[in-house]
Write an enzyme that holds these catalytic residues in place. Structure first.
Site, PDB file in Angstrom:
ATOM      1  CB  ALA A   1     -11.471  -0.028   3.580  1.00  0.00           C
ATOM      2  CG  HIS A   2      -7.338   0.043   0.494  1.00  0.00           C
ATOM      3  ND1 HIS A   2      -6.378  -0.740  -0.071  1.00  0.00           N
ATOM      4  CD2 HIS A   2      -8.516  -0.546   0.223  1.00  0.00           C
ATOM      5  CE1 HIS A   2      -6.964  -1.763  -0.660  1.00  0.00           C
ATOM      6  NE2 HIS A   2      -8.246  -1.677  -0.499  1.00  0.00           N
ATOM      7  CG  ASN A   3      -7.657   3.110  -2.381  1.00  0.00           C
ATOM      8  OD1 ASN A   3      -6.575   3.652  -2.159  1.00  0.00           O
ATOM      9  ND2 ASN A   3      -7.745   1.855  -2.775  1.00  0.00           N
TER      10      ASN A   3
ATOM     11  CD  GLN B   1      -2.816  -1.428   0.185  1.00  0.00           C
ATOM     12  OE1 GLN B   1      -3.729  -0.608   0.122  1.00  0.00           O
ATOM     13  NE2 GLN B   1      -2.690  -2.420  -0.715  1.00  0.00           N
TER      14      GLN B   1
ATOM     15  NE  ARG C   1       0.521   3.323   5.125  1.00  0.00           N
ATOM     16  CZ  ARG C   1       1.222   4.435   5.323  1.00  0.00           C
ATOM     17  NH1 ARG C   1       1.597   5.182   4.315  1.00  0.00           N
ATOM     18  NH2 ARG C   1       1.575   4.786   6.536  1.00  0.00           N
TER      19      ARG C   1
END
Lengths: 343, 343, 343
Positions: C245-247, C204, C224
């Protein structure tokens, strides 16, 4: 925001990871999400069904499967590979190794290491880490700030415990694991005997055994077994804020998304997936290759592979209210349909 | 995995805990799960309905209720007791005391104890613990590595705070409690006044009061009250990753499994149980002896004792899709049934 | 329980915060919940629909909207203001500043600050804090015990990180934020490429960007991004044990209650609210001003403002069993209704 400087030539990537380079070699700045890419970025399309996204990107370097390569080669440089997603995974790993090389081994002077603990010579131990008596820290392990490894716990080679991970007494962690901040391994399982209206603690005498190549997300918890051990197989991946109760067994290469809860003594097979927020009740068995949809509640054993779901469909609130109210009469409605059919 | 060496004679157990020893005395290695037991293990059957499991065990020592004892005495040694599960709980406690005796009192030299904090003389304080001004740590308390007790907090006698538990300012914890790693007591309740499209913080001026004999699981959170205090009764047991919002009251001896969320100002009675992943909305009242099934959502007060459930039944995904789609027409279907009945 | 001594005269409050004081000035001890108030307390009624509660209170000082003031002035002193709830929020802030003034700047000698980190001169840094190389800690920041700020992370002015918050490498936090104990920012997103039955890690490479005036509850996690960054807007408020969560992108002034999970790449608008225990699946878009009820599961994008719900209604267990069983035949029941309508 400072970004990682990830500049490389496409030819360097292909040299390291394989794939065919088509079009001219160029230097790219970073691997970018397709929707926010700029000309110096490298982007990827993992599957032909995303082909229309190609028109959106400004990037002039692409990673593509063979069926998409031809149409892009006129305006872009392409790395062509059969399994794009796997290629990208390897690329991110290569980048990380290249741009964030591991530091030299060290033990921070503030760390509190019991004289009876065993540390491999090449470990990296951050500030305020605590390693208790008879704990064993394997070769090339990294323990970040505030990690606690309690007495008799064993950490396999190459495992990385991020800041303030706690590994309880006598628990065993395999090699090449990565546990994110706040993980708690080996808290007591939730076991009490009811007695005259109170709860009498059942001391949890087991431990936790975790295989190799396991990744655990931030603040995830795996409790120790009551008598035997809680067991997590090789290659298991659990996201953040997951709860694994005592005596659970999870098979190899099973993955669970965030906020999943697995109750005590559930036995979950290999190669399963459990979607975010799902709940698996206690003492159930899930076969290999069972897939549970997000937010579903598993109330019975699932002995056949397949996808299982149980979620109340979302609706605008007014519609939901009407349907939810009627749902309470559903059994009665069935009886009325039976009556109608008879008459 | 190193196991606890738990070898004892059955006669020692009976001497300490009562029960009738039938058959010959023998030395057993450990208390084992029935399914993985070996001849030197001690196993238990808590209820006659599990009697058929007796055939599976290789163990030659058993803890049994009287009705099962006769049939096993020919091939095994038996400890016979009316309430097997309660006996086993006491046995695990006896074993823990015997094989993991408490260490002598100590304050680790790295601990950061404010000169205005009060520590009883026989506390055990681990490395990197922080105790702030005017905090009070009672007799025989144990604070493991990285525990933080903020200013003015009070910890009752015999309470054990595992690694990196945080007790917020002015919170009060009773005696003989056990809080697992990552517990956060006294974070601010979630209180904001909406104002012109933004959220204006309502400072949380209350604290948390926790009774005696309370056990809290890893990474569980109990927020401080807005004006008054959040209150947790005596003997309450909360599992891992439970969220208790501000101003909640929980009655004595109530137990909640992992991942439960209780919203603000809910008042939950004594002797209740809440299954894993359930949600209790805010400002509701639950009577004593209310039992909420796992993953159910409590949207109204429950003023009568009983078992309550609200879970979408799990199904294979294809069947679920058909039924979930139809559910959105349920109210309309009811109308159609009415029409049919009229005609 | 030691309480904050909050004694002030009503006239002092009005001088500081505005509003009309009607009736005699008096000294009050504290702001109290209406149901447990005593004569020396100040209580508030935010809305005329709560007017009947006025009869329950023993308090002799009230904060009221104009429409309620007249009926109470005969027996009480009143502070009258249009927006009572907003007034109370400001009052709690004023009280906190007055009775718990900020301490002088300090860096605890046990803190581990990298020589290449930048600390503003007026920071307050608690015991055992770790600040890594190239991290930047802005003016008037407060980092409580055991906080970890990893390399290159940036913390804006006036932000307060409570005990053992972890900010991952290169993450950026805005000004005047408050993160409660156990928060983890910048753990790796949950990204793996399936390959021959195993999961291959996608490193990530992104970070987390958090705006100004953000409050995050205890043990909440924000991962991240995989390639780009996870982004949290200004004024966002997340309660305890929330998983982002990511994004994911969250718009300004959106609020989420405890135990919510938001899956990867979801884009959530501004001024949204998400009730406790709700789940938002990945790659969805929620428009501005979308409100998701507690424990609902968002399985599709919601492009129109409004309130959305999907919760199985709670029932006593016996009734639930009958209706849940029938639910599995719902699609078939619809077909039977169709048949009846035809005949």
């Amino acid at each position: 925001l400072k970004e990682l400087d990830l500049s490389v030539y496409l030819s360097e990537i292909v040299l390291a990871l394989g794939g065919d380079l088509r079009g001219e070699d160029r230097c790219i700045d970073r691997l970018a999400p397709i929707e926010s890419s700029t000309p110096n970025d490298l982007v990827f399309i993992s599957h032909p069904r995303f082909a229309k996204q190609l028109k959106l990107t400004k990037a002039e370097a692409l990673i593509l499967p063979p069926v998409l390569a031809d149409q892009m080669m006129d305006r872009c440089s392409c790395i062509v590979t059969q399994d794009v997603y796997y290629y990208v995974a390897r690329l991110t790993q290569w980048w990380r190794r290249r741009f964030e090389p591991a530091t030299a081994p060290f033990v921070h002077p503030s760390a509190c290491i019991h004289p009876d603990a065993q540390l491999a010579p090449d470990v990296r131990i951050g500030p305020f880490v605590v390693v208790e008596a008879n704990a064993v820290i394997g070769a090339a392990c990294q323990l970040d700030a505030h990690v606690v490894v309690e007495r008799g716990a064993v950490i396999g080679a190459g495992t990385h415990l991020r800041a303030r991970v706690t590994i309880g007494a006598r628990c065993v962690v395999g090699s090449r694991c990565l546990f994110h901040s706040g993980v708690v391994i080996g808290a007591d399982g939730f076991g009490f005997a009811p007695h005259q209206g109170t709860w009498v603690k059942i001391e949890q005498l087991g431990a936790v055994q975790i295989g190799d190549d396991v990744e655990l997300g931030a603040n995830t918890c795996i409790d120790r077994g009551a008598l035997g051990d809680t067991k997590i197989g090789n290659g298991v991946k659990l996201d953040n804020l997951v709860q694994i109760a005592h005596n659970v067994h999870i098979g190899d290469h099973t993955a669970m998304a965030g906020c999943v809860g697995v109750a005590g003594s559930a036995v979950i097979g290999a190669h399963c997936t459990v979607g975010g927020g799902a709940v698996v009740l206690g003492h159930l068995t899930l076969a290999d290759h069972v897939h549970v949809s997000a937010a579903s509640v598993v109330t019975r054993s699932l002995l056949k592979p397949g996808q299982y779901t149980g979620v109340f469909p979302l609706d605008d609130n007014a519609a939901w209210e009407k349907n939810a109210a009627t749902l309470k009469q559903l059994h009665a409605l069935r009886e009325r349909i039976k009556q109608l059919e008879k008459s």
